[in-house]
Design an enzyme around this catalytic site. Structure first.
Site, mmCIF file in Angstrom:
data_model
loop_
_atom_site.group_PDB
_atom_site.id
_atom_site.type_symbol
_atom_site.label_atom_id
_atom_site.label_comp_id
_atom_site.label_asym_id
_atom_site.label_seq_id
_atom_site.Cartn_x
_atom_site.Cartn_y
_atom_site.Cartn_z
ATOM 1 N N ARG A 40 0.849 -1.193 0.000
ATOM 2 C CA ARG A 40 0.000 0.000 0.000
ATOM 3 C C ARG A 40 0.884 1.242 0.000
ATOM 4 O O ARG A 40 1.722 1.403 0.885
ATOM 5 C CB ARG A 40 -0.898 -0.019 1.245
ATOM 6 N N HIS A 48 -3.034 10.895 0.969
ATOM 7 C CA HIS A 48 -2.451 10.667 2.292
ATOM 8 C C HIS A 48 -1.837 11.993 2.761
ATOM 9 O O HIS A 48 -0.642 12.092 2.995
ATOM 10 C CB HIS A 48 -1.434 9.530 2.237
ATOM 11 N N GLU A 74 -7.435 8.288 6.554
ATOM 12 C CA GLU A 74 -7.712 8.885 7.859
ATOM 13 C C GLU A 74 -8.257 10.306 7.821
ATOM 14 O O GLU A 74 -7.594 11.249 8.295
ATOM 15 C CB GLU A 74 -6.447 8.863 8.725
ATOM 16 N N ASN A 87 -7.206 1.734 10.054
ATOM 17 C CA ASN A 87 -5.882 1.907 10.648
ATOM 18 C C ASN A 87 -6.074 1.898 12.151
ATOM 19 O O ASN A 87 -6.868 2.681 12.695
ATOM 20 C CB ASN A 87 -5.253 3.239 10.232
ATOM 21 N N TYR A 111 -4.090 1.594 16.012
ATOM 22 C CA TYR A 111 -2.801 1.653 16.698
ATOM 23 C C TYR A 111 -2.846 1.355 18.187
ATOM 24 O O TYR A 111 -1.917 0.801 18.745
ATOM 25 C CB TYR A 111 -2.135 3.015 16.471
ATOM 26 N N GLU A 128 -3.303 -0.281 8.262
ATOM 27 C CA GLU A 128 -2.125 0.116 9.043
ATOM 28 C C GLU A 128 -2.251 -0.433 10.454
ATOM 29 O O GLU A 128 -3.315 -0.336 11.073
ATOM 30 C CB GLU A 128 -1.988 1.652 9.181
HETATM 31 C C1 PNW Z 1 -1.205 7.336 10.804
HETATM 32 N N1 PNW Z 1 -3.523 10.032 16.186
HETATM 33 O O1 PNW Z 1 -1.197 8.586 11.431
HETATM 34 C C2 PNW Z 1 -0.834 7.641 9.364
HETATM 35 O O2 PNW Z 1 -1.696 7.088 8.420
HETATM 36 C C3 PNW Z 1 0.595 7.387 9.043
HETATM 37 O O3 PNW Z 1 0.986 8.227 8.000
HETATM 38 C C4 PNW Z 1 1.468 7.538 10.274
HETATM 39 O O4 PNW Z 1 2.828 7.459 10.008
HETATM 40 C C5 PNW Z 1 1.035 6.458 11.243
HETATM 41 O O5 PNW Z 1 -0.358 6.486 11.496
HETATM 42 C C6 PNW Z 1 1.766 6.521 12.582
HETATM 43 O O6 PNW Z 1 1.493 7.719 13.232
HETATM 44 C C7 PNW Z 1 -1.783 8.868 12.628
HETATM 45 O O7 PNW Z 1 -3.110 11.040 16.764
HETATM 46 C C8 PNW Z 1 -1.354 10.002 13.283
HETATM 47 O O8 PNW Z 1 -4.455 9.352 16.669
HETATM 48 C C9 PNW Z 1 -1.914 10.385 14.455
HETATM 49 C C10 PNW Z 1 -2.944 9.634 14.994
HETATM 50 C C11 PNW Z 1 -3.380 8.493 14.352
HETATM 51 C C12 PNW Z 1 -2.795 8.104 13.158
#
Ligand code: PNW
Length: 463
Positions: free
Chosen positions: A75, A119, A165, A293, A295, A366
């Site tokens: 991707r 993006h 996002e 995505n 995390y 992601e």
């Molecule tokens: C994502 N938050 O960003 C992006 O899609 C990527 O480009 C980035 O490198 C990756 O996650 C890691 O950060 C985010 O604050 C940035 O919740 C911030 C947040 C979530 C996703």
């Protein structure tokens, strides 16, 4: 041994501004990230994506590394201003050529391209002339740009993601101002979100109308972290649910159900724009798959109004609007982003989506973690990242066993790269990048990932 379904898609992900470099080369126009990162104080150490990983010149080497890793899909995103320097009108054929060669090289390596159209690197001209995502012309400009991408690349690209996002674009770009274009407001995020949804839907309609014969699929990627009720009280359970609605249902409800969630309409009143009935019809059903995505996880409690020490980057949006108080468990391990490692939250997140949106096909586009990796004697022993992937992929496997239609998983990221406002020391890669020499090196987690792909399972140990 527990294995994934046979057709499970293992991939890795990146984005244009974070890896390409060549920011002013061969006719590329400036983006809002070129402008934002050049303002002193906006990024860690004033770092920018001007050179980044120099993927623009090293893409063949990178695809060889992907081949070594055994991934089935990759991707990446297209930099709008590389192929349309001002975002509309003139086309930069040199830019088209770059992505065309990249796609050909992937196909030659038996790797399926998954292309994100946006993006975050909006052509700067569109910010200046059209007010970026606040303007009401932006959705048409995006659709025209998307049309160009389908026309030039759609013979070979069969998997499209319109936006990456929109929550981050709206909240971090127009609310907290920590990402480009750096606006600070409590109302603009909802206006930007509205235009983002319209832009997504218009692009999907063009794809379905004009490019049906290409026989591809198209969707959107939203980000959402899990919100676990802090206690068993109804108040906290409702707060957690509300937090998820302000995070994910904000964008997914219009697309899957035709309109914003009730709780947002009630709480935001006139700050939340309205879709006309015609727009609702146009937006509903515009995703062939659910891109997620994911995390991390936080506890959510009903906010009693007392002053809090809030963590700005990565909190839950505009918390006053939600009356949600977020917190962490002190037993959770944190990554370098201060994001907690909670694999069971991923399983719950998948189940929540499965339930609310009626069993869509989901792709995790992601998931990953940042650590301060170091190259020692030519090796990167990133055991924590290995455990992270093992934990999250096992949670995915359990979700699938429970009936969730998770069809694929893309690790963020293929290699260390420009982590936006956090710059280069937040390393997310399966591959280590030395930003002096630009050499790449598979980390231990990459070796594990390769074995996991080979065995189609996350229940493996490295020998
Ligand atoms: C994502 N938050 O960003 C992006 O899609 C990527 O480009 C980035 O490198 C990756 O996650 C890691 O950060 C985010 O604050 C940035 O919740 C911030 C947040 C979530 C996703």
């Amino acid at each position: 041994m527990n294995t994934f379904p046979n057709d499970f898609i293992w991939g890795t992900a990146t984005s244009s501004y974070q890896i390409e470099g060549a920011a002013t080369k061969n006719g590329k126009g400036p983006s809002i990230w070129d402008a934002f990162s050049s303002i002193p104080g906006k990024t860690h150490n004033g770092e920018t994506g001007e050179i980044a990983c120099d993927h623009y010149h090293k893409f063949k080497e990178d695809i060889q590394l992907m081949k070594d890793l055994g991934i089935k899909a990759y991707r990446f995103s297209i930099a709008w201003s590389r192929i349309m320097p001002t975002g509309k009108g003139k086309i930069n054929e040199e830019g088209i050529k770059f992505y065309s060669e990249l796609i050909d090289e992937l196909i030659k390596a038996d790797i399926v391209p998954w292309v994100t159209l946006y993006h975050w690197d909006l052509p700067l001209a569109l910010q200046l002339e059209d007010d970026g995502w606040l303007g009401d012309s932006i959705s048409d400009h995006f659709a025209t740009y998307a049309d160009l991408c389908f026309e030039r690349f759609g013979d070979r690209v069969k998997n499209w993601i319109t936006l990456n996002e929109p929550w981050v674009v709206a909240i971090l770009g127009y609310g907290q101002g920590v990402f480009a274009p750096g606006r600070v407001s409590t109302s603009e995020p909802y206006l930007a979100g509205h235009q983002l949804i319209l832009a997504h839907a218009k692009a999907v309609h063009i794809y379905r109308k004009k490019y049906k014969h290409q026989k591809g699929q198209i969707g959107i990627t939203n980000n959402c972290d899990w919100r676990e009720p802090l206690t068993d009280s109804n108040e906290d359970k409702e707060a957690a649910e509300r937090a998820l609605q302000f995070f994910l249902a904000w964008f997914a409800d219009p697309i899957y159900k035709g309109d914003y969630p009730e709780t947002m309409k009630e709480r935001l009143g006139d700050r939340l724009p309205k879709f006309s009935l015609e727009e609702q019809k146009m937006i509903k059903g515009t995703s062939d798959f659910f891109g997620l995505n994911h995390y991390t996880t936080m506890y959510a409690a009903h906010d009693d109004g007392s002053p809090k020490d809030r963590n700005v980057y990565g909190n839950g949006g505009i918390s006053e609007d939600q009356e949600v108080d977020l917190s962490l468990d002190k037993n959770w391990d944190l990554t370098l982003m201060n994001w907690a490692v909670v694999p069971w939250g991923c399983k719950k997140m998948l189940e929540w989506i499965d339930n609310r949106y009626d069993k869509p096909e989901i792709y995790i586009t992601e998931n990953g973690c940042a650590y301060a990796d170091q190259l020692i004697d030519g090796k990167v022993n990133d055991q924590e990242r290995l455990e992270f992937y093992k934990g999250y992929l096992n949670a995915c496997q359990q979700a699938i066993e429970g009936g969730v239609k998770l069809k694929g998983y893309f690790a963020w990221s293929f290699m260390d790269n420009f982590e936006w406002a956090s710059g280069y020391d937040k390393r997310f890669g399966l591959h280590y990048v030395d930003f002096e020499t630009l050499q790449r090196k598979p980390k231990k987690s990459a070796l594990w990932f390769r074995e996991a792909i080979k065995n189609n399972s996350a229940n493996i140990d490295l020998l």
